[in-house]
Design a protein around this motif. Structure first.
Motif, short mmCIF file in Angstrom:
data_model
loop_
_atom_site.label_atom_id
_atom_site.label_comp_id
_atom_site.label_asym_id
_atom_site.label_seq_id
_atom_site.Cartn_x
_atom_site.Cartn_y
_atom_site.Cartn_z
N LYS A 1 -12.61 9.34 6.36
CA LYS A 1 -11.55 9.03 7.30
C LYS A 1 -12.06 8.71 8.69
O LYS A 1 -11.34 8.10 9.49
CB LYS A 1 -10.56 10.20 7.39
N CYS B 1 -3.76 4.73 -1.39
CA CYS B 1 -4.74 5.38 -0.51
C CYS B 1 -4.48 6.88 -0.56
O CYS B 1 -3.46 7.36 -0.04
CB CYS B 1 -4.61 4.87 0.92
N LEU C 1 -2.55 6.23 9.58
CA LEU C 1 -2.93 5.23 8.58
C LEU C 1 -1.81 4.20 8.38
O LEU C 1 -2.06 3.00 8.23
CB LEU C 1 -3.25 5.91 7.25
N VAL D 1 -9.35 -1.39 2.11
CA VAL D 1 -8.02 -1.54 1.49
C VAL D 1 -7.89 -2.93 0.87
O VAL D 1 -7.41 -3.08 -0.26
CB VAL D 1 -6.91 -1.31 2.54
N ILE E 1 0.40 5.40 0.87
CA ILE E 1 -0.46 6.35 1.57
C ILE E 1 -0.04 7.77 1.19
O ILE E 1 1.15 8.11 1.27
CB ILE E 1 -0.36 6.18 3.10
N LEU F 1 -9.49 8.35 0.55
CA LEU F 1 -9.81 8.50 1.97
C LEU F 1 -9.85 9.99 2.27
O LEU F 1 -8.86 10.69 2.09
CB LEU F 1 -8.74 7.82 2.84
N ILE G 1 -11.86 0.57 7.32
CA ILE G 1 -10.75 1.02 6.47
C ILE G 1 -9.91 -0.17 6.00
O ILE G 1 -9.56 -0.28 4.82
CB ILE G 1 -9.87 2.04 7.22
N LEU H 1 -7.92 3.99 -3.63
CA LEU H 1 -8.92 4.17 -2.58
C LEU H 1 -8.81 5.60 -2.09
O LEU H 1 -7.75 6.01 -1.61
CB LEU H 1 -8.68 3.20 -1.43
N ALA I 1 0.82 -1.22 0.00
CA ALA I 1 0.00 0.00 0.00
C ALA I 1 0.85 1.26 0.00
O ALA I 1 1.92 1.32 0.62
CB ALA I 1 -0.92 0.01 1.22
#
Length: 221
Positions: free
Chosen positions: A104, A52, A17, A115, A6, A81, A111, A79, A4
């Motif tokens: 959020k 994200c 996160l 994901v 962020i 957020l 969450i 995704l 992932a």
């Protein structure tokens, strides 16, 4: 292992996160970014399984980044957020090809589930927004809605069946079970169906189904 990325311009949010995702055995945070330009560069370099993205970021906002990532020859699932649930943000994210949109303030389990779903190729949208968003998105003239009869002409019978099950929120595995076919068969149909509809994600395909009245919009509530 889900890799992932962020991206958020608030250091506290990035850290929170990152800690949440990294605590899971099946998720690895490969990078964090503080603005959209950095997020786009890192995404192209690292090829995460899911990006994200916050919506409001300097340089490039999340929707602009999503549009670049989702339109690439090898798209990266996105995704969104955000703290903002304004319709235009959601519409913009969907039109950009984002696979999911989540507030959020959603609880941690929601969450994490989002994901995982987006990384797996499934769409997700905040449940408190779903009915209103589908109704309003479907009614926007600029999307040039067509009739269900036209949809019949675009899709094969099997593709239409899959689209209806997709609109019910089913995963590939659930669709395969319902139709008594292999998961690979479902994936093949989806791969052919999305270009036909002119969409880039499963979530956009569901919106297309509502917009074209293939699936009825619940007007209650």
């Amino acid at each position: 292992m889900i890799r992932a990325l962020i991206a958020d311009d608030q250091a506290l949010v990035r850290a929170g996160l990152s800690a949440l995702l990294s605590a899971e055995e099946d998720i690895e945070v490969v990078a964090t970014a503080e603005d959209g330009v950095q997020a786009l560069r890192l995404a192209h370099e690292l090829r995460p399984d899911v990006a994200c993205l916050d919506i409001r970021m300097p340089g490039m906002n999340g929707i602009e980044v999503a549009r670049e990532l989702c339109a690439a020859p090898s798209p990266i699932p996105v995704l969104i957020l955000t703290t903002f649930d304004l319709d235009d943000y959601v519409f913009g994210a969907l039109e950009a090809g984002a696979s999911g949109f989540l507030l959020k303030d959603a609880d941690p389990d929601t969450i994490l589930h989002a994901v995982r779903r987006v990384a797996d190729g499934h769409g997700t949208i905040d449940q408190s927004l779903t009915r209103r968003i589908l109704r309003e998105f479907a009614q926007r003239r600029r999307l040039q809605p067509v009739t269900a009869q036209r949809a019949d002409g675009v899709l094969t019978d099997r593709e239409r069946q899959i689209l209806l099950l997709l609109a019910q929120g089913m995963s590939n595995e659930e669709i395969a079970s319902a139709l008594v076919v292999e998961i690979s068969t479902v994936k093949s149909h989806l791969a052919r169906m999305l270009p036909k509809l002119g969409v880039r994600s499963r979530l956009q395909a569901v919106v297309w189904a509502y917009q074209n009245r293939v699936v009825a919009i619940d007007e209650e509530g």
